[in-house]
Design an enzyme around this catalytic site. Sequence first.
Site, PDB file in Angstrom:
ATOM      1  N   GLU A 137      -4.315  12.537   8.300  1.00 52.17           N
ATOM      2  CA  GLU A 137      -4.776  12.766   6.927  1.00 52.17           C
ATOM      3  C   GLU A 137      -6.093  13.518   6.961  1.00 52.17           C
ATOM      4  OE1 GLU A 137      -5.035   8.713   5.441  1.00 52.17           O
ATOM      5  OE2 GLU A 137      -7.162   8.634   5.907  1.00 52.17           O
ATOM      6  N   LYS A 168       0.818  -1.215   0.000  1.00 59.16           N
ATOM      7  CA  LYS A 168       0.000   0.000   0.000  1.00 59.16           C
ATOM      8  C   LYS A 168       0.854   1.268   0.000  1.00 59.16           C
ATOM      9  CE  LYS A 168      -3.331  -2.797  -0.157  1.00 59.16           C
ATOM     10  NZ  LYS A 168      -3.702  -3.214  -1.513  1.00 59.16           N
ATOM     11  N   ARG A 178      -7.543  -8.678  -8.895  1.00 62.38           N
ATOM     12  CA  ARG A 178      -8.249  -9.957  -9.026  1.00 62.38           C
ATOM     13  C   ARG A 178      -9.647  -9.668  -9.550  1.00 62.38           C
ATOM     14  NH1 ARG A 178      -9.063  -8.612  -3.257  1.00 62.38           N
ATOM     15  NH2 ARG A 178     -11.164  -7.807  -3.274  1.00 62.38           N
ATOM     16  N   HIS A 199     -16.180  -3.038   7.677  1.00 69.03           N
ATOM     17  CA  HIS A 199     -15.329  -2.956   6.490  1.00 69.03           C
ATOM     18  C   HIS A 199     -15.541  -4.099   5.512  1.00 69.03           C
ATOM     19  CE1 HIS A 199     -13.379   0.448   8.274  1.00 69.03           C
ATOM     20  NE2 HIS A 199     -13.196  -0.240   9.366  1.00 69.03           N
TER      21      HIS A 199
END
Lengths: 500, 164
Positions: A203, A119, A295, A238
Amino acid sequence: MPELFNKILIANRGEIAVRVIRACRALNIKTVTVYSTADKYAVHTLMGDESYEIGPPPPLESYLNIDKIIDAAKKSGAQAIHPAYGFLAENPLFAQACIDNDFVFIGSTPESIRLMGNKVESRIKMADAGVPLIPGMKSSGTDIAEFKKAADDAGYPVLIKAAAGGGGKGMRVVHKPEDIEVAVEGAQREAKSAFGDDTIYLEKYIINPRHIEFQVLADAHGSTVHVFERECSIQRRHQKIVEETPSIAVSPELREKMGAVAVAVTKAADYVNAGTVEFLLDPDGKFYFLEMNTRIQVEHPITEEVAGVDLVVEQIRIASGFPMSDHFKNLTQRGHAIECRIYAEDAGNNFMPSIGKILMYKEPTGPGIRVDSGVIQDSEVGIDYDPILAKLIVWGEDRDSARARMIRALNEYKILGIRHSIKYLADIVAHPKFGSGETYTNFIETNFSDWEYDTDANLETALAAAAVVNGRQKPTVGSGQAAQQNYNPWLTLGAWRIGE
Amino acid sequence: MNFEFVYDGETKTVDLKENRFATFGDDKAPVEIESTPDGRIFLRNGGIIKEIHAVSNGDKTFVDIDGTLFEFTIPSDDVGAGGGAGGLETDPSKVFAPMPGKVVKVMVAEGDPVEPKKHLVIVEAMKMEHIVVSKGTGKVKAVNFAVGDQVDTDTPIVELELDE
């Protein structure tokens, strides 16, 4: 001129293995399935033209065991391996192992899978390519001045997060500059006690975001396209549970913009085959790259329904070396599609996984309905794997008709013997806020945190039905227990039927 | 004919009268219920009908009415069997795993004090962890499993000595 494979091994199980087998059958390609001992009689196992056992139930010893899968592929003489999603699908070592053993991996290259799986590295690469990221600190910080500057640059409100992260621990939303010092210190303390690590970063905090992702497809001949968006904002812990396309929040102009970025991401990653680029979209139409899934996605069918394509067939064609089919260069969106994921989880009891035998299984059918399922009546649902049982996908001319069809289909979907989420999903899709498209990522938290079955209204009727179904049985059926000394009406019942 | 089921820890009695009407021992109107020769079940009230779904297996009966799920257990003298998983409310001093799985953490030892909601053991199943908690105050009498053990729902994972 390339040729299609004549035999493919499917390195997966459940509904997605069934889905891939169906694509192979449509292309007249033979299939090889693999199974753990828990799946000896599973639906996917028996659908293959060949089938090989790859070990005991724990995934590490079977579906995640690269050597055993490669061995099975060699034994079968398959030319290619389809990883589907989960298990080894995004493991660059597996993609490499396929190549090293002269099998075609039906997916992207090991290099691009590795890049997008990292990431941090992928965000740096994407920032260089001009892809918008959530503004914030590039790395963690300790000094208050650093946080203040980063917050000013990103713009308030900001989110302070623990690097070790998870479960909201060490997380603080800060709305004004004067609060930042207290928040940073609090977050550090909380992160330290929760994770033993007080590393935090900052952030921009996106208010009411939606999860919007773009399906992309690239071939080895230089063509890269997007196949429109999917909105997957309805998530529980999530985990996506309801997905739809098109998104009510994406205008044609925004679609063009986001789609172009999705294609740019795909190209920057040197990606081939089918993939998904995920974004957060804020209410002002600003969007930020999250990550790329390398994928086929669980929710790919809604794209297929609206675009009129078969993504898995196209994956196989591209992996065989064909340029992508012409129709992918001229796609339009037709109508609206919604998917609900049916999990073996007890929606009435904190989503506890439910195991056991499926005693009754009735799928909905009729106009606009598609069910991608990995189970049938009498299937055993065990503890070893992801609890997804099936996906219900509906198509309608517009969002309202798709919604109505979804509710109709969920009401017709009957699974008895294990607990599941069907009624919960029906209530979500029927909810007025879903109807008005107020589908932000906090939808479940806001509207469904205390959902439960309404059992009061129908308890007596349910008891009556239970009495009838038990009364119908022969006395020997049912208990399976040692004979009981006490009087027990279950042992004295004759074979009889209501109404006689 | 009387039927007894355990639902949510309580025993419920149903009287199926004339094999068609079910009553519940109070003033509630009887439910008129029929089954087809092939085993489907429906309610009838004059011309109004409604199909419902029900199936039984062993001592469990599962019913779906308008998507709402019910699970009933036929009462048994064998109190221990299936105690953890079903709707059967058992002796709170015997703590069962909510479902078969693997013990990944044991947080108490014999003699430790417990209070309601005290975390005892974590069981992992289907890639998720489940915390098994105490339902009463007292102390731990026995821990029957260790980390790595497979547990079922028939053997108590922890036994407690609860204050009266």
